[in-house]
Write an enzyme that holds these catalytic residues in place. Structure first.
Site, mmCIF file in Angstrom:
data_model
loop_
_atom_site.group_PDB
_atom_site.id
_atom_site.type_symbol
_atom_site.label_atom_id
_atom_site.label_comp_id
_atom_site.label_asym_id
_atom_site.label_seq_id
_atom_site.Cartn_x
_atom_site.Cartn_y
_atom_site.Cartn_z
ATOM 1 N N ASN A 9 72.915 97.222 31.785
ATOM 2 C CA ASN A 9 74.465 96.941 32.271
ATOM 3 C C ASN A 9 75.340 96.492 31.108
ATOM 4 O OD1 ASN A 9 76.867 96.695 33.824
ATOM 5 N ND2 ASN A 9 76.119 94.797 34.813
ATOM 6 N N TRP A 10 75.855 97.604 30.550
ATOM 7 C CA TRP A 10 76.906 96.991 29.422
ATOM 8 C C TRP A 10 78.334 96.437 29.697
ATOM 9 C CZ3 TRP A 10 76.348 102.310 26.116
ATOM 10 C CH2 TRP A 10 75.186 102.291 25.686
ATOM 11 N N LYS A 11 78.771 96.345 31.183
ATOM 12 C CA LYS A 11 79.697 95.777 31.286
ATOM 13 C C LYS A 11 81.130 96.220 30.533
ATOM 14 C CE LYS A 11 76.718 91.764 32.776
ATOM 15 N NZ LYS A 11 76.596 90.323 32.914
ATOM 16 N N HIS A 98 77.512 93.554 42.062
ATOM 17 C CA HIS A 98 77.196 92.643 40.895
ATOM 18 C C HIS A 98 78.079 91.277 41.130
ATOM 19 C CE1 HIS A 98 77.027 90.694 37.145
ATOM 20 N NE2 HIS A 98 75.849 91.637 36.655
ATOM 21 N N GLU A 100 79.505 89.423 39.133
ATOM 22 C CA GLU A 100 80.856 89.418 38.651
ATOM 23 C C GLU A 100 82.101 90.043 39.388
ATOM 24 O OE1 GLU A 100 78.785 88.950 34.297
ATOM 25 O OE2 GLU A 100 79.609 91.023 34.963
ATOM 26 N N GLU A 170 69.755 88.804 41.236
ATOM 27 C CA GLU A 170 70.353 88.004 40.070
ATOM 28 C C GLU A 170 70.888 86.501 40.355
ATOM 29 O OE1 GLU A 170 71.820 91.112 36.541
ATOM 30 O OE2 GLU A 170 73.328 90.942 38.225
ATOM 31 N N GLY A 176 74.446 85.481 31.950
ATOM 32 C CA GLY A 176 74.915 85.130 30.655
ATOM 33 C C GLY A 176 75.002 83.762 30.440
ATOM 34 N N SER A 216 70.024 86.735 32.204
ATOM 35 C CA SER A 216 69.595 86.299 30.918
ATOM 36 C C SER A 216 68.175 86.726 30.315
ATOM 37 C CB SER A 216 69.687 84.605 30.801
ATOM 38 O OG SER A 216 70.809 84.308 30.850
ATOM 39 N N GLY A 237 71.824 92.487 30.981
ATOM 40 C CA GLY A 237 73.028 92.542 30.327
ATOM 41 C C GLY A 237 73.382 92.196 28.985
#
Length: 252
Positions: A9-11, A98, A100, A170, A176, A216, A237
């Site tokens: 997941n490159w965000k 997600h 975020e 998650e 992160g 992480s 991530g």
């Protein structure tokens, strides 16, 4: 035997050059190392680069996913991207739920249920994320939170609709932050999630369901996490942004 799944997941990272260069190098590695078919690798680039990414990966064993879709089918929703738009460029997988998206864009369980339904309508395979905050874990509420997230979203789907679902646990406190749930903590939650699906949908489909860990994951802890009985891979991530680190995770 279930394939182990690793999702990058490159965000909101990697521009056009970085995206295309990464994917071409990834293809080269897979070809040279003859990665076996017991692993499934999915890349989730940013929206602008999904089309070119699909062209680069055409005919390979690597898969693509979108990071989000709009809960509306079409219309006057400036800046949104619909399921039909993604489908028209050959994208058939999507990450939903997600933390975020929940935190920064206020996606409630009600909104996420609408996204699930629109994704299913257009034949998407869904990667659905759930997880608790640090405060919720401190209060020992993590199991209640995860159950509520499922009951208000995925559990509204039929047995047939969840047949291709991929779940991703998650813990929000680990995303992160450099903090990671221990393999034992992660396994306990994964086993609990699977038990909820067994109670709702029965053993046959629930035991076949892939439940990934995210939070992480890196090239040092991936092997211990992936070796747990109910952890079927990872949603990665930051460590998916550097090809060397990501490849080590894939090899784990």
């Amino acid at each position: 035997m279930k394939k182990k799944i690793v999702i990058a997941n490159w965000k909101m990272n990697h521009d056009f050059y970085e995206t295309t260069s990464f994917l071409r190098n990834l293809l080269k590695f897979f070809f040279e190392k003859k990665i076996n078919n017991k692993k499934k690798v999915i890349i989730a680039p940013s929206f602008p680069f999904l089309h070119i990414s699909n062209q680069i990966l055409q005919g390979s064993s690597l898969n693509l996913a979108a990071q989000n879709i709009c809960q509306m089918e079409k219309g006057s929703y400036t800046g949104e991207v619909s399921a039909s738009m993604l489908k028209s460029i050959g994208i058939h997988k999507v990450i939903l739920g997600h933390s975020e998206r929940r935190k920064y864009f206020y996606e409630t369980n009600d909104i996420l249920l609408k996204k699930i339904k629109i994704a299913l309508k257009y034949g998407f395979h869904i990667i659905f994320c759930i997880g608790e905050t640090a405060l919720e874990r401190e209060k020992n509420e993590q199991f209640l939170i995860v159950k509520k997230q499922l009951e208000e979203t995925v559990f509204h789907c039929s047995l047939e609709e969840i047949s291709d679902l991929i779940m991703a646990y998650e813990p929000i406190w680990a995303i992160g932050t450099g903090k990671t749930a221990s393999p034992e903590e992660a396994q306990t939650m994964h086993r609990y999630i699977r038990s909820l699906f067994i109670d709702k949908y029965g053993e046959t489909i629930s035991k076949k369901m892939s439940i990934l860990y995210g939070g992480s994951i890196n090239d040092l802890n991936a092997r211990n996490l992936f070796s747990q009985e109910d952890i079927d891979g990872g949603l990665v991530g930051n460590s998916s942004l550097e090809i060397e680190k990501f490849l080590k995770i894939v090899q784990s």
